[in-house]
Design a protein around this motif. Structure first.
Motif, PDB file in Angstrom:
ATOM      1  N   ARG A 107      -1.752   6.733  -0.935  1.00 46.90           N
ATOM      2  CA  ARG A 107      -1.794   6.040   0.363  1.00 46.90           C
ATOM      3  C   ARG A 107      -0.636   6.517   1.249  1.00 46.90           C
ATOM      4  O   ARG A 107      -0.786   6.666   2.459  1.00 46.90           O
ATOM      5  CB  ARG A 107      -1.730   4.514   0.125  1.00 46.90           C
ATOM      6  N   GLU A 149      -1.521   9.864   2.652  1.00 43.29           N
ATOM      7  CA  GLU A 149      -2.495   9.695   3.744  1.00 43.29           C
ATOM      8  C   GLU A 149      -1.788   9.263   5.033  1.00 43.29           C
ATOM      9  O   GLU A 149      -2.069   9.774   6.114  1.00 43.29           O
ATOM     10  CB  GLU A 149      -3.507   8.601   3.381  1.00 43.29           C
ATOM     11  N   GLY A 161       1.754  -1.507   5.560  1.00 44.26           N
ATOM     12  CA  GLY A 161       1.843  -1.093   4.163  1.00 44.26           C
ATOM     13  C   GLY A 161       3.233  -1.077   3.558  1.00 44.26           C
ATOM     14  O   GLY A 161       3.411  -0.623   2.421  1.00 44.26           O
ATOM     15  N   PRO A 193       0.798  -1.233   0.000  1.00 37.96           N
ATOM     16  CA  PRO A 193       0.000   0.000   0.000  1.00 37.96           C
ATOM     17  C   PRO A 193       0.837   1.293   0.000  1.00 37.96           C
ATOM     18  O   PRO A 193       0.483   2.249  -0.694  1.00 37.96           O
ATOM     19  CB  PRO A 193      -0.819  -0.124   1.283  1.00 37.96           C
TER      20      PRO A 193
END
Lengths: 193, 145
Positions: free
Chosen positions: A158, A161, B80, A152
């Protein structure tokens, strides 16, 4: 620059060393899926590293051969059903065998030899560090191609963010803690604020 | 001598942790580390440097090394990070430790070179397993069969 003595030692024993590395990989619990690969192909690949030890270790990463070779290898291993941890482990088993072989020949009476071994270790470590990074990159690329998986934070939106969330957390931590106002009303404590 | 090298890192763990933190934060190849709280990142690195002997001298095939790095791989995946970034960060850490040993000029005499070879053996053995288990934790949590 690798010293002649160490290069001769590895290259001169390339056949025997490669066999011992292949045996290690095929019998190790962390590399079980290597049984999916044709043993001769695996042997040839490792023999190539041992027999051209000097070439591979002195290869400049910027020139790109190590990068391309190991990225492609990562993709190929995926297609062969070998998991990424297994590929990483196989590379480390290879490095460990080579390192054990080199250090077994260390001559404690000569500081020059120790210097040579130490110098070789830099090159060996550097080579396998690059190999592991590039094999992982190749594996990630094919995971994206086949499964559409991408980390991500690789996505700029992303990432932005996540940075904004971090800023927010930092702001809250920097703000002075506000104590609630105490209002005494007929023996009750009412908290305001 | 091996102990001397480990002690040197542990004694300088604060400045070394700060230095590595900056390196991770400024390297474009480990960009995702910027999303972590600076203090948490510093503390993670410091916890490793201040107990380097504990980590290096134990059997990396089992116990804490296995559980800690498998968990790190899993956690960073959830946060992530890409697996390549994690591998790069561990390699960067290893290089950082080794550069510190070289900079301090500990290895001048032949006997010290011998210890240097022992040190690099321990250091590499540890990081090989740390990288392997991080990859394992990450990969397993992806659920790819």
């Amino acid at each position: 620059m690798l010293t002649r003595r160490i290069v001769d030692l590895i290259q001169g024993n390339a056949a025997e060393l490669s066999k011992s590395i292949v045996n290690e990989i095929l019998s190790h619990p962390t590399t079980k899926s290597y049984h999916n690969i044709d043993e001769k192909t695996l042997l040839d690949m490792i023999y190539d590293i041992c027999s051209r030890f000097s070439y591979w270790l002195s290869e400049d990463d910027d020139r790109g051969e190590v990068k391309k070779h190991y990225r492609d290898l990562g993709k190929r291993r995926f297609e062969q059903g070998i998991t990424l941890p297994e590929v990483v482990s196989a590379l480390y088993l290879t490095k460990r065998k080579l390192w054990e072989f080199i250090t077994a020949h260390r001559d404690v009476t000569s500081s020059l030899d120790l210097n040579q071994i130490l110098e070789t270790s830099f090159l060996l470590v550097r080579f396998f560090d690059h190999a592991v990074v590039h094999v992982t990159e190749g594996y990630e690329e094919i995971l994206k191609e086949k499964y559409g998986y991408e980390a991500p934070l690789r996505n700029p939106e992303r990432f932005a963010e996540a940075m904004a969330e971090k800023e927010k957390r930092m702001r809250v931590m920097k703000e002075k803690p506000r104590l609630p106002e105490l209002c005494f009303t007929k023996g009750m404590i009412r908290l305001e604020g | 001598m091996l102990e001397k090298m480990i002690e040197m890192i542990e004694k300088n763990s604060e400045s070394m942790a700060e230095d590595l933190k900056e390196k991770l934060l400024s390297d474009p190849d480990t960009k995702s580390f910027q999303t972590l709280d600076d203090k948490v990142l510093y503390e993670d690195i410091h916890a490793f440097y201040s107990r380097l002997g504990y980590w290096l001298l134990r059997d990396p095939e089992m116990g804490d090394v296995k559980s800690y790095y498998t968990e790190i791989g899993k956690r960073r995946r959830m946060e992530g990070f890409s697996i390549t970034e994690l591998v790069r960060s561990l390699i960067l850490t290893k290089k950082h430790v080794w550069d510190a040993v070289l900079e301090k000029g500990i290895m001048d005499a032949p006997v010290e070179l011998n210890s240097g070879i022992d040190f690099i053996t321990y250091l590499n053995r540890f990081f090989d397993f740390a990288i392997y288990y991080t990859t394992l934790g990450y990969y397993k949590s992806l659920g790819v069969s």
